[in-house]
Design an enzyme around this catalytic site. Structure first.
Site: not given
Ligand code: PDD
Length: 294
Positions: A35, A154, A186, A210
């Site tokens: 996505y 993702k 992250e 990411l």
């Protein structure tokens, strides 16, 4: 359900309640898809080329043939954006969500070749950060990064991220900041920067994080404005000792994290390096709004 009742599904623009996806779609059965979330400022998509490049990379990473050309993606995105601009002129900022799954097939983990992917997208109002978050910051906790080893994709299969964010929500904080093998990776749904002695640091790109579009913009702006910054591994101790911590994402933009694990970060307020970065970011955002930068 989104506020704006128009969605794109497999080539058609439909009211959301008329968009139907098979329960045998591999996105539903396996979370087999990817996505994108693209912010839109004043009707202009933010860093569209970079978002489309990441989408292209993600499709290639999971062996789904890209169903659209760049021009077709751009046309679809702009049609959804313009629907909001035309019908809801009071809405200043939007976000476009795009999801591509491998498509419909009999249930088997291994996938068949050449089934048409399912493409779903919509535009919605963007959540606006509360001014007190920007002034006083948000709270976070650290958690072990128990996600898979391909976090650069993702992927829609977000169960670990969902459980980590839920843990943060249950502890009344905004984000779970993740630690893998003693190093910061992250947030559950954001990238993380720290500041120590005025030096801005963020972990390097790789399979552990990411490649955030907001993150990459900040790295670019840090360089352009000759601030001192480095992409480097950050230990858990570096994180705990930081003068400032920031989280970045398409929906949160840049937020200062001023409490970590119940303790103040620095003096517990948004720091001076953050405030300067925010000014630079806002100037950039304004240039997107008025169409002078894409
Ligand atoms: N999430 N890391 C993770 C795990 C994320 O889920 C996100 C964003 C980011 C920041 O990437 P970007 O700057 O490109 O938004 C980093 C989105 C917004 C979401 O899942 O809703």
């Amino acid at each position: 359900m989104n506020n704006i009742d128009l969605v794109y599904l497999d080539g058609k623009y439909l009211p959301a309640n008329e968009a139907k996806i098979s329960p045998f779609d591999r996105g539903f059965i396996f979370g087999d898809g990817i996505y994108e979330v693209i912010p839109v400022f004043g009707g202009h998509a933010f860093r569209l080329a970079e978002h489309l490049q990441r989408l292209t990379n993600n499709l290639a990473a999971i062996s789904i043939t890209n169903p659209n050309t760049q021009d077709q993606w751009t046309g679809m995105i702009n049609k959804l954006i313009n629907n909001v601009v035309t019908n809801f002129p009071d809405i200043l900022d939007q976000m476009v969500y795009i999801q591509i799954t491998r498509g419909v097939a009999p249930r088997d983990h291994a996938f068949p070749g050449n089934i048409p992917p399912t493409v779903f997208a919509y535009a919605d109002t963007a959540p606006i950060a509360k001014p007190e978050y920007i002034e006083h910051g948000v709270s976070a906790i650290t958690c072990p990064d128990n996600r898979w080893q391909r976090c650069e994709i993702k992927a829609t299969s977000l169960l670990a991220n969902v459980l980590l964010r839920q843990q943060a929500a249950e502890e009344n904080v905004t984000e779970a900041i993740l630690i893998r093998d003693n190093f910061l990776t992250e947030g559950a749904a954001s990238n993380i920067f720290i500041v120590k002695n005025k030096i801005i640091r963020t972990p390097p790109k790789g399979e552990q994080i990411l490649p955030g579009i907001t993150r990459d913009l900040l790295v670019e702006l840090i360089d352009k404005h000759k601030l001192s910054g480095e992409e480097t591994m950050i230990t858990e101790q570096d994180l705990l000792d930081a003068d400032e911590i920031w989280m970045t994402s398409s929906v949160k933009e840049i937020l200062p994290v001023t409490r970590l694990n119940g303790k103040k970060v620095g003096n517990g307020l948004a720091g001076p390096v953050y405030k300067n970065m925010l000014d630079i970011y806002r100037a950039y955002k304004q240039s997107i709004r008025n169409g002078s930068v894409t």
